[in-house]
Design a protein around this motif. Sequence first.
Motif, short mmCIF file in Angstrom:
data_model
loop_
_atom_site.label_atom_id
_atom_site.label_comp_id
_atom_site.label_asym_id
_atom_site.label_seq_id
_atom_site.Cartn_x
_atom_site.Cartn_y
_atom_site.Cartn_z
N GLY A 109 23.96 15.36 -53.60
CA GLY A 109 22.42 15.44 -54.13
C GLY A 109 22.03 16.57 -53.82
N LYS A 110 22.18 17.06 -52.60
CA LYS A 110 21.44 18.56 -51.95
C LYS A 110 22.32 19.73 -52.64
CE LYS A 110 19.86 17.05 -47.48
NZ LYS A 110 20.00 15.88 -46.73
N LEU A 111 23.73 19.44 -52.57
CA LEU A 111 24.41 20.46 -53.16
C LEU A 111 24.13 20.82 -54.63
CD1 LEU A 111 27.15 22.47 -52.88
CD2 LEU A 111 28.34 20.47 -53.97
N VAL A 112 24.03 19.77 -55.51
CA VAL A 112 23.59 19.97 -56.88
C VAL A 112 22.19 20.39 -56.88
CG1 VAL A 112 23.04 18.55 -58.95
CG2 VAL A 112 25.07 18.19 -58.01
N SER A 113 21.28 20.05 -56.24
CA SER A 113 19.79 20.60 -56.29
C SER A 113 19.78 22.04 -55.88
CB SER A 113 18.97 19.65 -55.92
OG SER A 113 18.96 19.62 -54.35
N ARG A 114 20.36 22.26 -54.61
CA ARG A 114 20.23 23.62 -54.16
C ARG A 114 21.02 24.74 -54.57
NH1 ARG A 114 19.05 21.14 -48.09
NH2 ARG A 114 17.20 19.91 -48.72
N GLU A 115 22.38 24.03 -54.93
CA GLU A 115 23.51 25.42 -55.24
C GLU A 115 23.77 25.32 -56.86
OE1 GLU A 115 24.49 27.48 -52.97
OE2 GLU A 115 23.42 26.35 -51.21
N ASP B 93 12.58 15.12 -58.93
CA ASP B 93 13.43 15.63 -57.87
C ASP B 93 14.85 15.20 -58.10
OD1 ASP B 93 14.59 15.60 -55.25
OD2 ASP B 93 12.95 14.40 -54.59
N LEU B 94 15.72 16.39 -58.40
CA LEU B 94 17.00 16.48 -58.68
C LEU B 94 17.91 15.95 -57.81
CD1 LEU B 94 18.79 17.08 -61.14
CD2 LEU B 94 18.77 19.56 -60.20
N GLU B 95 17.60 16.21 -56.33
CA GLU B 95 18.24 15.72 -55.41
C GLU B 95 18.28 14.30 -55.22
OE1 GLU B 95 18.22 15.93 -50.57
OE2 GLU B 95 17.43 17.66 -51.72
N GLN B 96 17.16 13.63 -55.13
CA GLN B 96 16.98 12.36 -55.20
C GLN B 96 17.77 11.52 -56.35
OE1 GLN B 96 16.11 10.96 -52.82
NE2 GLN B 96 14.76 9.17 -52.87
N ILE B 97 17.45 12.26 -57.76
CA ILE B 97 18.12 11.55 -58.95
C ILE B 97 19.75 11.44 -58.53
CG2 ILE B 97 18.88 11.76 -61.23
CD1 ILE B 97 15.97 12.82 -61.73
N ARG C 89 20.66 9.09 -55.91
CA ARG C 89 20.48 7.72 -56.24
C ARG C 89 21.64 7.17 -57.33
NH1 ARG C 89 15.65 7.95 -57.28
NH2 ARG C 89 15.55 8.57 -59.26
N LYS C 90 22.13 8.15 -58.11
CA LYS C 90 22.94 7.74 -59.00
C LYS C 90 24.37 7.51 -58.33
CE LYS C 90 21.37 9.01 -63.39
NZ LYS C 90 21.31 8.18 -64.46
N ILE C 91 24.68 8.61 -57.71
CA ILE C 91 26.25 8.64 -56.78
C ILE C 91 26.05 7.09 -55.85
CG2 ILE C 91 27.61 9.67 -55.00
CD1 ILE C 91 27.56 11.07 -57.87
N ALA C 92 24.86 6.92 -55.34
CA ALA C 92 24.88 5.84 -54.18
C ALA C 92 24.99 4.53 -55.00
CB ALA C 92 23.50 5.67 -53.37
N ALA C 93 24.81 4.47 -56.19
CA ALA C 93 24.83 3.46 -56.90
C ALA C 93 25.88 3.17 -57.54
CB ALA C 93 23.50 3.38 -58.05
#
Length: 196
Positions: free
Chosen positions: A54-60, A143-147, A150-154
Amino acid sequence: MIYLLPIIAAFTGWITNKIAIKLLFHPRVPVRFMGMTIQGVFPKRQQQFAEKLGKLVSRELLSFDDIKQKIARPENVHKVMPLVEKHIDHFLQVKLGEKMPIVRAFVGESTLNQMKSILMEELEALFPALMEDYMHQVKTDLDLEQIVTRKIAAFSTDKLEAILMQIMSKEFVFIEVIGAVLGFIIGLIQLGLTFL
């Protein structure tokens, strides 16, 4: 029988790496074995994996700042201006007469064209700031990081395994082959040492 040592070592290296790769995903739920809890690496760390992704996708990968810069570029603003102009034309020629017939009756065609020209200039100057402000609001609301987290964790562990196997299947086969090659080399060394 001793000459089979390199083959046995190659098989051992291959099967060891194959089991190690399986242990990345299995067992999916924690299993108690001889006082230890065993669980596959990805199922056990799925939440941490999801957060890092999530951090990688939203920041990079999908930075809102990059998107904002692309949208607010003057050449991108120019691309939408014909649609805006068409809408303003329709407003001035049709809707203004419907909504305010008295105003339309006293305003001539040249005045309407001047109004349209002034409006177009103002809108062209306003759009970059408007888009920047809109993207800031989207970034706050979405919040892209949160989305992504949440999706990967689910994801079910089956789906996560399928995705990772699809992405890394060649690398996993390479690891198995390297295990066999290294095992064979070690077997040759052991065979050589046996004859010394």
